[in-house]
Design an enzyme around this catalytic site. Structure first.
Site: not given
Length: 308
Positions: A140-142, A144
């Site tokens: 997961l993106d930082v 998100t």
């Protein structure tokens, strides 16, 4: 060792942001590291060094001298505030990843990681692969939050890697987007690649990778709509790019065209995007599992503001 130099335009979405905050977004590094670069005179605008607190103007160009890469990628065990364990057994562990936490150590990131948090909590990850990415089967993106699964055993790693590759995992997100998508439910099928003039972000491009996003309306408010989003593919920034492409960017996402005034009213300092559920077959016996993650406080607060 030579140091890499990058020339970057300041996009409209980062107009007025402090230099350290803007550089963190542009380069994918921590704000502390960005501030250090500015303090060391390694960030220039029109040949002049700028301080970390200087406000940036859209359309200007930054010349940034990056630090030498000496960082060890060995995960460091450290407690990660707000990272709850949602499920665990011998084969896998599922966490509710907070915003501001990376999946695993990477060059340029010196903030907390899921792998480091699991190590601090006593979880032993015994799978193949590089030490810094042991057990990682998805990311997961930082920026998100939400449910993320990590493999603990070789059996778990092999089965889950295959499941994500073959797209037998169901990935459900909730996204708060500006305005009201028309139709209320639909599918966005458009290839995604690096933006032609800004490689630090992504866009719908003719030569991009195949990407499919399904969405349906959960609740419509006056200024925004809460969507349930199902990803058929897993491209970087996929939901953010696709929603921006249909002119309904995620609230709190200036990189992809959101309204900063609405974000301020909602108390958002990041995109309203949450990985709410993962569904997959368990590596041991094949039983179907669905793991859900509740909204964090900042996203729940934004919804309450809209409801009022």
């Amino acid at each position: 060792m030579s140091r890499e130099i990058r020339q970057l335009p300041v996009p409209e979405g980062l107009e007025g942001l402090r230099a350290d905050a803007a550089l963190a977004k542009l380069l994918g590094i921590s704000r502390t590291r960005a501030a250090d670069l500015a303090e060391d005179g390694d960030v220039l605008i029109d040949g002049q060094a700028i301080g970390k607190s200087e406000r940036l103007r859209a359309g200007t160009w930054l010349l940034v001298t990056l630090p030498e890469v000496e960082q060890s990628l060995t995960p460091v065990a450290e407690h990660v505030e707000g990272m709850d364990i949602l499920y665990s057994d011998a084969d896998l562990v599922a966490v509710n990843k907070p915003v501001g936490v990376a999946a695993h150590p990477t060059v340029g990131w010196d903030g907390p990681t899921v792998i480091g948090g699991l190590a601090a909590a006593g979880f032993r990850i015994s799978t193949s692969g590089p030490p810094e990415r042991k057990g990682i089967v998805q990311r997961l993106d930082v920026g998100t939050s939400g449910v993320m699964v990590v493999a603990c055993s070789e059996r778990g790693y092999t089965a889950l890697k295959r499941a994500f590759k073959e797209r037998t995992v169901t990935k459900t997100y909730h996204a708060l987007v500006q305005g009201h998508p028309d139709p209320f439910s639909g599918t966005i099928e458009a290839p995604i690649g690096r933006h032609p003039s800004a490689g630090w972000r992504f866009a719908v491009t003719t030569d991009g990778k195949h990407a499919v996003t399904h969405y349906e309306t959960i609740e419509a408010f006056r200024e925004a709509t809460l969507l349930k989003v199902h990803l058929e593919t897993g491209r970087t920034h996929q939901i953010r790019v696709h929603m921006s492409a249909i002119h309904h960017p995620c609230c709190g996402d200036p990189m992809y065209g959101s309204d900063p005034q609405l974000a301020e009213r909602l108390g958002l300092i990041r995109q309203w995007l949450h990985a709410v559920e993962l569904g997959f077959h368990h590596p041991e016996d094949g039983r179907w599992m669905e793991i859900t993650a509740p909204y964090p406080d900042d996203l729940a607060h934004a919804l309450e503001v809209l409801k009022q």
